[in-house]
Scaffold this motif. Structure first.
Motif, PDB file in Angstrom:
ATOM      1  N   ILE A 163      64.497 -37.168  12.281  1.00  0.00           N
ATOM      2  CA  ILE A 163      63.592 -38.235  11.860  1.00  0.00           C
ATOM      3  C   ILE A 163      63.806 -38.499  10.377  1.00  0.00           C
ATOM      4  N   ASP A 164      64.001 -39.764  10.016  1.00  0.00           N
ATOM      5  CA  ASP A 164      64.093 -40.152   8.609  1.00  0.00           C
ATOM      6  C   ASP A 164      62.709 -40.576   8.122  1.00  0.00           C
ATOM      7  N   TYR A 165      62.194 -39.893   7.118  1.00  0.00           N
ATOM      8  CA  TYR A 165      60.907 -40.243   6.526  1.00  0.00           C
ATOM      9  C   TYR A 165      61.150 -40.952   5.187  1.00  0.00           C
ATOM     10  N   THR A 166      60.450 -42.047   4.976  1.00  0.00           N
ATOM     11  CA  THR A 166      60.592 -42.804   3.734  1.00  0.00           C
ATOM     12  C   THR A 166      59.216 -43.190   3.222  1.00  0.00           C
ATOM     13  N   THR A 167      59.022 -43.068   1.916  1.00  0.00           N
ATOM     14  CA  THR A 167      57.776 -43.483   1.278  1.00  0.00           C
ATOM     15  C   THR A 167      58.102 -44.413   0.117  1.00  0.00           C
ATOM     16  N   THR A 168      57.067 -44.971  -0.470  1.00  0.00           N
ATOM     17  CA  THR A 168      57.241 -45.705  -1.721  1.00  0.00           C
ATOM     18  C   THR A 168      57.039 -44.718  -2.881  1.00  0.00           C
ATOM     19  N   SER A 169      57.099 -45.234  -4.075  1.00  0.00           N
ATOM     20  CA  SER A 169      56.937 -44.385  -5.256  1.00  0.00           C
ATOM     21  C   SER A 169      55.480 -44.025  -5.527  1.00  0.00           C
ATOM     22  N   LYS A 170      54.559 -44.588  -4.770  1.00  0.00           N
ATOM     23  CA  LYS A 170      53.134 -44.323  -4.962  1.00  0.00           C
ATOM     24  C   LYS A 170      52.727 -43.010  -4.283  1.00  0.00           C
ATOM     25  N   GLU A 171      51.938 -42.218  -5.001  1.00  0.00           N
ATOM     26  CA  GLU A 171      51.563 -40.888  -4.525  1.00  0.00           C
ATOM     27  C   GLU A 171      50.819 -40.932  -3.194  1.00  0.00           C
ATOM     28  N   VAL A 172      49.992 -41.945  -2.968  1.00  0.00           N
ATOM     29  CA  VAL A 172      49.194 -41.991  -1.740  1.00  0.00           C
ATOM     30  C   VAL A 172      50.080 -42.098  -0.503  1.00  0.00           C
ATOM     31  N   THR A 173      51.270 -42.699  -0.629  1.00  0.00           N
ATOM     32  CA  THR A 173      52.168 -42.759   0.525  1.00  0.00           C
ATOM     33  C   THR A 173      52.810 -41.398   0.780  1.00  0.00           C
ATOM     34  N   ARG A 174      53.083 -40.643  -0.277  1.00  0.00           N
ATOM     35  CA  ARG A 174      53.625 -39.287  -0.109  1.00  0.00           C
ATOM     36  C   ARG A 174      52.578 -38.378   0.535  1.00  0.00           C
ATOM     37  N   ILE A 334      60.347 -43.258  10.119  1.00  0.00           N
ATOM     38  CA  ILE A 334      58.898 -43.303   9.907  1.00  0.00           C
ATOM     39  C   ILE A 334      58.658 -43.532   8.421  1.00  0.00           C
ATOM     40  N   GLN A 335      58.028 -44.676   8.109  1.00  0.00           N
ATOM     41  CA  GLN A 335      57.918 -45.134   6.731  1.00  0.00           C
ATOM     42  C   GLN A 335      56.455 -45.366   6.351  1.00  0.00           C
ATOM     43  N   PHE A 336      56.112 -45.009   5.133  1.00  0.00           N
ATOM     44  CA  PHE A 336      54.734 -45.130   4.652  1.00  0.00           C
ATOM     45  C   PHE A 336      54.721 -46.070   3.452  1.00  0.00           C
ATOM     46  N   ALA A 337      53.958 -47.152   3.597  1.00  0.00           N
ATOM     47  CA  ALA A 337      53.970 -48.173   2.553  1.00  0.00           C
ATOM     48  C   ALA A 337      52.567 -48.721   2.329  1.00  0.00           C
ATOM     49  N   HIS A 338      52.441 -50.040   2.230  1.00  0.00           N
ATOM     50  CA  HIS A 338      51.189 -50.654   1.767  1.00  0.00           C
ATOM     51  C   HIS A 338      50.863 -51.891   2.599  1.00  0.00           C
TER      52      HIS A 338
END
Length: 441
Positions: A163-174, A334-338
């Motif tokens: 699984i590839d996990y990707t977030t933005t640079s914002k801490e809340v996505t991490r 699986i990506q976490f953004a806004h």
């Protein structure tokens, strides 16, 4: 004969109980209407996930690891999951506005006397926690990790390292990623180590990189401003001003009250500030915010969805690679953004499009609108796009899920779409010349 003209003692008790029940019921109805319990999708992007999902609905998770197409069973082979970050604390900007509003109101002794909670209220959001994951957010991530683990279990079992996990640079996505992974790991019983996620603002915060979008964004508040200063909002503001007892109360201050109500109610399940609102007030405010989203991130301008191509092209290429190289090493992105990420992507695929544009003058006509951010993009909102391989035919098909529920794919007119038709319909989303689209040079 005299006793027939009067109720017996027992009948009197029954009548009193009946009257008290009516009074209690009336009190509850008034209490609900006046804002002590607004756990409903009326708080726009501040809506907790399970208010938008119907918090009283305890349906079991549906297994979506297979799909039916032309009588064949198709097995999932790849999943693209785009998630908005989980419920968080307010931003520093809003925390300071909340504090300023409270200080201003407290200066009026008549108002404090009338609304006693204002005297002792202390803002429950510390500046050091601004924009970070709340306890409610952790619950959302835990629940969704378990939900998606059960929904697509055959895809994840034995493949947690694919699984590839990707977030933005914002801490809340991490923070969202870590809580989600922990729950997914426990659900699959994989005992996999916490992976290192990729940080990719190019793909997930494309709106910050697009010069043309920023130009349009600056000009796109016409409808918002018109509704903001219009009759409906003036009615809401005048009512709250009189109820509160503060002269010259402004719309901006009502919006700040709305933010306090939304965050307190979401995180702590109670907020005295909500008592100043009715559902009609919240609906009007919800429409005000939807006007902004429609014109800045929705169907208002083509650039709003065109700029999402770093994300959409990545997804479509992943599906192409999965089909071309049957032993693709990645089973899921699986990506976490806004919300600013998710709404343009919804729009790119034509999801939640109404026949009418959202305008300041058609509030009543749009009360049943599909473009309703409170329902489609609450905290932890998610868009899942799944690729399935069918049995003997070898066909590949696509399904889409919004907040865990399958939806019609606009380009195909149904819930299951042949991959080649899906790809053809969304060709423009796969051809991404971001510099040309956004005129960044």
């Amino acid at each position: 004969m005299l006793f027939r003209r009067f109720l017996s003692f027992e009948d009197s008790k029954t009548m009193i109980s009946y009257i008290l029940s009516i009074v209690l019921l009336t009190t509850v109805v008034v209490e609900l209407e006046c804002g002590t319990n607004f756990m409903k999708p009326v708080f726009n992007v501040m809506t907790p996930y399970y208010w938008a999902k119907d918090r009283f609905n305890n349906d079991t998770v549906t297994d979506e690891s297979t799909a039916m197409y032309n009588g064949e069973v198709c097995q999932i082979v790849n999943l693209n999951l785009l998630m908005r970050h989980v419920a968080r604390y307010p931003s520093l900007y809003w925390i300071r506005r909340m504090n300023s509003l409270h200080k201003m109101i407290k200066k009026n002794p008549d108002v404090v006397k009338k609304h006693k909670f204002l005297k002792t209220w202390i803002i429950p959001f510390a500046e050091e926690n601004a924009y970070s994951m709340s306890a409610l957010g952790n619950e959302e991530a835990t629940t969704l990790g378990r939900t998606f683990g059960e929904k697509f279990k055959p895809l994840f079992e034995g493949n947690m390292d694919l699984i590839d996990y990707t977030t933005t640079s914002k801490e809340v996505t991490r923070q969202s990623f870590k809580a989600f992974h922990k729950s997914l790991n426990e659900t699959i019983q994989a005992n996999a180590p916490m992976p290192i996620q990729t940080v990719d603002d190019e793909r997930l915060r494309f709106y910050t990189k697009c010069k043309k979008y920023r130009t349009y964004s600056d000009k796109s508040n016409v409808e918002y401003d018109s509704f903001f200063g219009g009759t409906k909002m003036r009615t809401v503001v005048d009512k709250i001003r009189k109820l509160l007892g503060v002269k010259n109360f402004k719309t901006e201050q009502v919006i700040t009250m709305h933010q306090i109500c939304a965050f307190e109610l979401g995180i702590f399940n109670q907020s005295d500030w909500c008592s100043f609102f009715t559902l009609d007030d919240l609906d009007a405010l919800d429409y005000l915010f939807d006007l902004s989203h429609f014109w800045q991130r929705g169907f208002g301008y083509p650039i709003n969805w065109q700029m999402s191509c770093p994300f959409t092209s990545h997804m479509l290429k992943r599906f192409d690679d999965t089909i071309a190289y049957q032993n693709e090493t990645t089973v899921a992105d699986i990506q976490f953004a806004h919300s600013y990420t998710l709404l343009p992507v919804y729009t790119a695929f034509g999801l939640f499009k109404d026949s009418n544009k959202l305008l300041a003058i058609n509030y009543e006509a749009n009360k049943s609108r599909r473009f309703r951010v409170s329902r489609t993009c609450p905290f932890s909102a998610n868009l899942g796009t799944a690729l399935y391989k069918c049995g003997a035919s070898g066909n590949f098909v696509v399904k889409m899920f919004v907040n865990g529920e399958e939806v019609d794919i606009p380009a195909c007119g149904g819930k299951v779409c042949l991959h080649q038709d899906f790809k053809q319909a969304y060709t423009s989303l796969g051809d991404c010349d971001f510099q040309k689209i956004c005129k960044t040079q």
